[in-house]
Design an enzyme around this catalytic site. Structure first.
Site, PDB file in Angstrom:
ATOM      1  N   GLY A 201       0.895  -1.234  -0.117  1.00 16.44           N
ATOM      2  CA  GLY A 201       0.079  -0.023  -0.049  1.00 16.44           C
ATOM      3  C   GLY A 201       0.661   1.306  -0.178  1.00 16.44           C
ATOM      4  O   GLY A 201       0.724   2.299  -0.841  1.00 16.44           O
ATOM      5  N   HIS A 202       1.951   1.036   0.933  1.00 17.19           N
ATOM      6  CA  HIS A 202       2.598   2.390   0.841  1.00 17.19           C
ATOM      7  C   HIS A 202       3.540   2.303  -0.315  1.00 17.19           C
ATOM      8  O   HIS A 202       3.563   3.657  -1.034  1.00 17.19           O
ATOM      9  CB  HIS A 202       3.837   2.348   2.014  1.00 17.19           C
ATOM     10  CG  HIS A 202       3.438   2.370   3.322  1.00 17.19           C
ATOM     11  ND1 HIS A 202       3.330   1.063   4.127  1.00 17.19           N
ATOM     12  CD2 HIS A 202       2.766   3.169   4.284  1.00 17.19           C
ATOM     13  CE1 HIS A 202       2.674   1.233   5.110  1.00 17.19           C
ATOM     14  NE2 HIS A 202       2.558   2.498   5.337  1.00 17.19           N
TER      15      HIS A 202
END
Ligand code: PAF
Length: 282
Positions: free
Chosen positions: A32-33
């Site tokens: 996600g990051h």
């Protein structure tokens, strides 16, 4: 990729950058990051990521001390993702003295939902994000920062902060990245036991069911649907803080006339000792 720790080093590293593209993190990076970094990359002439576990946004009983710190692995992932500058301040770099000046977000937005269950959380977030923005963007005519939509209310607080303070920063939202089964990616998923992980999707499923039922209901019926959704999740062994339908525009309960395309179902619940959040726009 250059790694810097102090604000002065960061500003030096960015002295020739005109439009930074920035991703703020607390580390323990997952896909996600890295998706935020990928979105940021074409939006500026240098991509900057920060790693800082921000004490100010944790309540005394929360997981500040145990929050996973995986700096070397995070640095390698950012380098592989094409990040240009990693800003990893130590606490003394960002808070050389107690941070007695704070950014106080509008209570109408920040004291509900997450703010109700984590009092002071958004003051801590807004204060550190303002400080990170000043470190990255000071002296730049324009820049972009990318935040994930999993932290839906956080994204709204930051957008409002930027608007209210007329900061020359575009805030871009990134759709929630999910595991193959649909679980929203989160550093806190790592706290789940194997058994808990196998049930963790139930929060997203509860939000899907709530959104489906709410789409066919009147605003007056929503509190009943929300209570039923919380009871159903509790019956599966969760401890829900809230499962609710709100307007995307202001996170207030929908009124007559608010309908499809304007709403979001948001939830926060504890599975064992792990508190997870998720949301679904509809
Ligand atoms: O979303 C997070 O990881 C944090 O709240 C943030 C934005 C990095 C501020 O500490």
């Amino acid at each position: 990729m250059q790694t810097v720790h102090s604000i002065a080093e960061l500003r030096h590293a960015l002295r020739h950058t005109t439009r930074p593209a920035f991703v703020a993190t607390m580390g323990n990076l997952h896909a996600g990051h890295l998706a935020l970094v990928a979105q940021a990359k074409p939006l500026g002439d240098a991509t900057v990521a920060s790693i800082f576990v921000n004490r100010l946004q944790f309540l005394p009983h929360e997981d500040f001390d145990s929050y996973p710190r995986t700096f070397e692995a995070d640095r390698d992932k950012l380098e592989a993702a094409g990040c240009d500058v990693l800003f990893a301040p130590r606490e003394r770099d960002l808070y050389p003295e107690p941070q007695t000046f704070k950014v106080q977000p509008d209570p109408a937005l920040a004291d509900l939902l997450e703010g109700e269950f984590r009092p002071g959380f958004f003051t801590g977030v807004a204060t550190v994000v303002m400080k990170l923005f000043m470190a990255v963007f000071a002296g730049k005519a324009q820049g972009t920062a990318v935040f994930g939509k999993k932290d839906y209310q956080q994204l709204m607080v930051i957008r409002r902060m930027v608007q209210q303070f007329a900061l020359p920063i575009d805030i871009a939202g990134h759709e929630t990245e999910r595991a193959d089964d649909g679980l929203a990616l989160s550093s806190r998923n790592g706290y789940l036991s194997t058994e808990e992980r196998s049930h963790a999707l139930q929060l997203a499923q509860a939000l899907q069911a709530l959104a489906r039922d709410a789409a066919a209901a009147s605003p007056a019926q929503l509190p009943t649907l929300e209570s039923a959704a919380m009871q159903a999740l509790a019956a599966l062994g969760w401890q829900p803080d809230y499962l609710t339908v709100r307007r995307r525009a202001d996170l207030l309960p929908p009124q007559a006339g608010d309908g499809a395309g304007q709403l979001v179902a948001l939830g926060a619940a504890r599975l064992g000792s792990t508190r997870l959040i998720d949301n679904l726009e509809f």
